[in-house]
Design a protein around this motif. Structure first.
Motif, mmCIF file in Angstrom:
data_model
loop_
_atom_site.group_PDB
_atom_site.id
_atom_site.type_symbol
_atom_site.label_atom_id
_atom_site.label_comp_id
_atom_site.label_asym_id
_atom_site.label_seq_id
_atom_site.Cartn_x
_atom_site.Cartn_y
_atom_site.Cartn_z
ATOM 1 N N LYS A 170 0.835 -1.197 0.000
ATOM 2 C CA LYS A 170 0.000 0.000 0.000
ATOM 3 C C LYS A 170 0.875 1.254 0.000
ATOM 4 C CE LYS A 170 -3.765 2.348 2.405
ATOM 5 N NZ LYS A 170 -3.113 3.668 2.301
ATOM 6 N N ASP A 171 1.983 1.193 0.740
ATOM 7 C CA ASP A 171 2.910 2.325 0.775
ATOM 8 C C ASP A 171 3.477 2.587 -0.619
ATOM 9 O OD1 ASP A 171 4.465 4.347 2.096
ATOM 10 O OD2 ASP A 171 6.192 3.027 1.897
ATOM 11 N N ASP A 172 3.841 1.503 -1.327
ATOM 12 C CA ASP A 172 4.350 1.654 -2.694
ATOM 13 C C ASP A 172 3.285 2.281 -3.590
ATOM 14 O OD1 ASP A 172 6.860 0.521 -2.187
ATOM 15 O OD2 ASP A 172 6.111 -1.506 -2.498
ATOM 16 N N LEU A 173 2.056 1.771 -3.475
ATOM 17 C CA LEU A 173 0.970 2.280 -4.320
ATOM 18 C C LEU A 173 0.671 3.746 -4.010
ATOM 19 C CD1 LEU A 173 -1.413 -0.805 -4.281
ATOM 20 C CD2 LEU A 173 -0.104 0.044 -6.238
ATOM 21 N N ASP A 174 0.759 4.118 -2.723
ATOM 22 C CA ASP A 174 0.525 5.516 -2.356
ATOM 23 C C ASP A 174 1.566 6.440 -2.958
ATOM 24 O OD1 ASP A 174 -1.684 4.822 -0.902
ATOM 25 O OD2 ASP A 174 -0.672 4.817 1.049
ATOM 26 N N GLN A 175 2.760 5.897 -3.269
ATOM 27 C CA GLN A 175 3.832 6.698 -3.862
ATOM 28 C C GLN A 175 3.675 6.845 -5.373
ATOM 29 O OE1 GLN A 175 6.461 8.264 -2.262
ATOM 30 N NE2 GLN A 175 5.431 7.732 -0.355
ATOM 31 N N ILE A 176 2.840 6.007 -5.993
ATOM 32 C CA ILE A 176 2.664 6.062 -7.447
ATOM 33 C C ILE A 176 1.791 7.257 -7.795
ATOM 34 C CG2 ILE A 176 1.771 4.862 -9.485
ATOM 35 C CD1 ILE A 176 4.235 3.534 -8.366
ATOM 36 N N GLN A 177 2.333 8.194 -8.552
ATOM 37 C CA GLN A 177 1.617 9.436 -8.843
ATOM 38 C C GLN A 177 0.335 9.199 -9.625
ATOM 39 O OE1 GLN A 177 4.137 12.450 -10.558
ATOM 40 N NE2 GLN A 177 5.714 12.215 -8.999
ATOM 41 N N SER A 178 0.373 8.259 -10.586
ATOM 42 C CA SER A 178 -0.816 8.023 -11.405
ATOM 43 C C SER A 178 -1.952 7.426 -10.580
ATOM 44 C CB SER A 178 -0.492 7.099 -12.587
ATOM 45 O OG SER A 178 -0.115 5.811 -12.133
ATOM 46 N N VAL A 179 -1.603 6.694 -9.497
ATOM 47 C CA VAL A 179 -2.623 6.120 -8.620
ATOM 48 C C VAL A 179 -3.201 7.191 -7.710
ATOM 49 C CG1 VAL A 179 -3.056 4.470 -6.754
ATOM 50 C CG2 VAL A 179 -1.603 3.820 -8.683
ATOM 51 N N SER A 180 -2.316 7.981 -7.075
ATOM 52 C CA SER A 180 -2.783 8.993 -6.118
ATOM 53 C C SER A 180 -3.524 10.137 -6.802
ATOM 54 C CB SER A 180 -1.593 9.539 -5.323
ATOM 55 O OG SER A 180 -0.630 10.110 -6.190
ATOM 56 N N SER A 181 -3.115 10.483 -8.033
ATOM 57 C CA SER A 181 -3.751 11.600 -8.735
ATOM 58 C C SER A 181 -4.932 11.175 -9.599
ATOM 59 C CB SER A 181 -2.729 12.313 -9.620
ATOM 60 O OG SER A 181 -2.326 11.474 -10.695
ATOM 61 N N GLY A 182 -4.985 9.873 -9.938
ATOM 62 C CA GLY A 182 -6.038 9.384 -10.827
ATOM 63 C C GLY A 182 -5.798 9.721 -12.286
ATOM 64 N N GLN A 183 -4.619 10.262 -12.594
ATOM 65 C CA GLN A 183 -4.291 10.642 -13.967
ATOM 66 C C GLN A 183 -3.153 9.760 -14.481
ATOM 67 O OE1 GLN A 183 -3.393 14.829 -13.666
ATOM 68 N NE2 GLN A 183 -5.545 15.419 -13.716
ATOM 69 N N SER A 184 -3.415 8.992 -15.518
ATOM 70 C CA SER A 184 -2.426 8.065 -16.066
ATOM 71 C C SER A 184 -1.969 8.526 -17.437
ATOM 72 C CB SER A 184 -3.016 6.658 -16.174
ATOM 73 O OG SER A 184 -3.424 6.187 -14.912
ATOM 74 N N SER A 185 -0.733 8.183 -17.780
ATOM 75 C CA SER A 185 -0.243 8.466 -19.129
ATOM 76 C C SER A 185 -0.862 7.465 -20.104
ATOM 77 C CB SER A 185 1.277 8.374 -19.166
ATOM 78 O OG SER A 185 1.695 7.018 -19.212
ATOM 79 N N LYS A 186 -0.759 7.772 -21.376
ATOM 80 C CA LYS A 186 -1.371 6.908 -22.387
ATOM 81 C C LYS A 186 -0.701 5.545 -22.473
ATOM 82 C CE LYS A 186 1.425 8.939 -26.122
ATOM 83 N NZ LYS A 186 1.389 9.675 -27.408
ATOM 84 N N TRP A 187 0.508 5.423 -21.892
ATOM 85 C CA TRP A 187 1.219 4.142 -21.945
ATOM 86 C C TRP A 187 0.993 3.294 -20.697
ATOM 87 C CZ3 TRP A 187 4.238 8.724 -22.795
ATOM 88 C CH2 TRP A 187 4.448 9.004 -24.154
ATOM 89 N N ASP A 188 0.263 3.858 -19.703
ATOM 90 C CA ASP A 188 0.174 3.192 -18.405
ATOM 91 C C ASP A 188 -0.909 2.115 -18.392
ATOM 92 O OD1 ASP A 188 0.783 2.561 -15.862
ATOM 93 O OD2 ASP A 188 0.101 4.425 -14.932
ATOM 94 N N THR A 189 -0.686 1.070 -19.166
ATOM 95 C CA THR A 189 -1.562 -0.100 -19.199
ATOM 96 C C THR A 189 -0.699 -1.346 -19.123
ATOM 97 O OG1 THR A 189 -1.508 -0.156 -21.630
ATOM 98 C CG2 THR A 189 -3.326 1.062 -20.590
ATOM 99 N N ALA A 190 -1.302 -2.444 -18.713
ATOM 100 C CA ALA A 190 -0.552 -3.691 -18.589
ATOM 101 C C ALA A 190 -0.077 -4.150 -19.971
ATOM 102 C CB ALA A 190 -1.423 -4.769 -17.957
ATOM 103 N N PRO A 191 1.122 -4.719 -20.069
ATOM 104 C CA PRO A 191 1.618 -5.211 -21.361
ATOM 105 C C PRO A 191 0.785 -6.399 -21.831
ATOM 106 C CG PRO A 191 3.047 -5.958 -19.599
ATOM 107 C CD PRO A 191 2.067 -5.007 -18.980
ATOM 108 N N PRO A 192 0.719 -6.639 -23.151
ATOM 109 C CA PRO A 192 -0.079 -7.766 -23.661
ATOM 110 C C PRO A 192 0.411 -9.119 -23.177
ATOM 111 C CG PRO A 192 1.268 -6.781 -25.396
ATOM 112 C CD PRO A 192 1.329 -5.864 -24.236
ATOM 113 N N SER A 193 1.710 -9.240 -22.921
ATOM 114 C CA SER A 193 2.260 -10.498 -22.416
ATOM 115 C C SER A 193 3.560 -10.214 -21.699
ATOM 116 C CB SER A 193 2.504 -11.489 -23.562
ATOM 117 O OG SER A 193 3.683 -11.147 -24.271
#
Length: 425
Positions: free
Chosen positions: A121-144
């Motif tokens: 949870k501490d790691d996730l709280d440090q992720i800016q895209s998680v805390s701000s709710g704003q993700s870059s266009k590349w921030d998706t899981a890779p296909p494989s």
């Protein structure tokens, strides 16, 4: 008070020293019982376990660590590696790679399923895209899990070898120095060159002043350090050193800068205000040129902060940083131990991994990645990772200690990960 300014800046950007050291201590304790390099990040298969010879786990530990991917953009030697934006995006972070021909490539490194599952949870709280709710266009899981590396941007402009690279405080820019006598600032996402600062001789290394990110210190081959304002190009200070400085590293107080020279000395410079440095003391560490200094913060009250110092006399020196009696004041450096690494000529780099009790990882001229355990009870036990077909010049680990990257003089970049076989037992 400069110390207060440094702590305030670090707190603003989510990089509080206490919080960072707390996370590192937690990760280190997690790996102590394993005594292995790198956190597992891929699940192994039965056939892979069979290839390891069905050995007991302690004997197979180093066989569980494998090169999982090799990337080659050109045959030009890779001179520098650097990770960035590791707390910006949920699914990926960045790795910058610079070459002798002057080209720089920034890659997106996608997190594996295991890496995402291991985030606290501490790691996730440090992720800016998680805390701000704003993700870059590349921030998706890779296909494989076979497509974990993608080119993010190319930075074209240097005409000769790149000598050092680092991300800015906000990590939206990459800063580079080069033999072409320039220090350049680049947009990480677009690859656009945003600023150029020229010198009268080759630029060898640079670093931001931690307490004033508007000022950087750069060293040239004339043994001159310059403190330059990023916004207007004004040179605040020039310092002459006894020999050219090839490595620069600030400690985690932000007040003391270690400058490693061609003659094997480390000059300790103290921040006298927000745009000046003054000489404090000097230590002779090696008989050959110093090519890299890595600062390792204290992991627990019983361990001093350390410097890991590559030098061209086939040695990596492990140097204790002694503070006191006043809190946060660096009073001396003491060589604690020296380990051997094949190194006589090339600008080799080293890095540190805190998982499993702490490891020194170094490039070498004999085509292997050297690994030394730094826990006292391990007595500097060594191991060697073989894969490259040419001298290894640069190494780097990510902040979660799940990925090691090594690069060589033929342009090959190797990605190392540890496989987990516990689900098969």
């Amino acid at each position: 008070n400069i110390g207060a300014m440094a702590q305030t800046l670090q707190t603003w950007f989510g990089k509080s020293p206490a919080a960072g050291q707390g996370r590192e201590r937690e990760r280190e304790r997690e790996g102590l019982s394993q005594n292995v390099l790198l956190r597992p990040s891929l699940k192994g298969t039965e056939s892979m376990r069979t290839q390891a010879g069905g050995k007991p786990r302690k004997e197979a530990d180093w066989q569980d660590l494998r090169c999982v991917q090799e990337v080659t953009e050109s045959e030009s030697a890779v001179t520098c590696l650097c990770f960035g934006q590791e707390r910006h995006h949920l699914h990926y972070y960045l790795m910058a790679c610079a070459s002798k021909d002057g080209n720089i490539v920034i890659y997106r490194i996608y997190r594996t399923e295991m890496e995402r599952a291991q985030m606290s949870k501490d790691d996730l709280d440090q992720i800016q895209s998680v805390s701000s709710g704003q993700s870059s266009k590349w921030d998706t899981a890779p296909p494989s899990e076979h497509s974990l590396v993608a080119i993010h941007s190319r930075l074209i402009g240097h005409s000769r070898a790149v000598t050092s690279i680092f991300f800015s405080l906000l990590e939206d820019q990459l800063v580079t120095t080069s033999i072409d006598k320039s220090v350049r600032f680049w947009s990480v996402d677009s690859g656009e060159m945003q600023k150029v600062f020229t010198d009268s001789s080759p630029a060898l290394v640079a670093a931001f002043l931690p307490f004033n990110p508007k000022v950087f210190v750069a060293a040239n081959s004339n043994a001159v350090l310059r403190l330059v304002n990023v916004e207007n190009g004004i040179v605040h200070q020039k310092l002459k050193v006894d020999a050219e400085v090839r490595a620069l590293k600030f400690d985690d107080t932000g007040l003391f800068c270690m400058a490693g020279t061609k003659t094997g000395n480390i000059h300790v410079l103290e921040a006298s205000d927000n745009a000046n440095l003054k000489f404090k003391f000097r230590l002779t560490v090696a008989r050959g040129a110093i090519t890299c200094i890595t600062f390792v913060p204290s992991q627990d009250p019983g361990r001093n902060p350390m410097l890991l110092v590559n030098s061209c006399d086939s040695i990596v020196s492990i140097v204790d940083c002694m503070y006191g009696p006043a809190p946060g004041v660096l009073s001396s450096l003491q060589v604690q131990h020296r380990v051997k690494v094949a190194h006589s000529l090339l600008p080799l780099r080293c890095c540190y991994s805190g998982f499993g009790g702490g490891y020194l990882i170094s490039a070498s001229e004999d085509k292997e990645v050297y690994v030394y355990a730094l826990r006292k009870e391990m007595h500097y036990k060594s191991a060697y990772l073989g894969h490259h077909r040419a001298p290894v010049l640069a190494v780097a680990t990510n902040v979660s200690d799940s990925l090691l990257v090594s690069a060589d003089s033929m342009g090959s970049i190797a990605m190392w990960r540890r496989f987990d076989f516990s689900h098969l037992l």
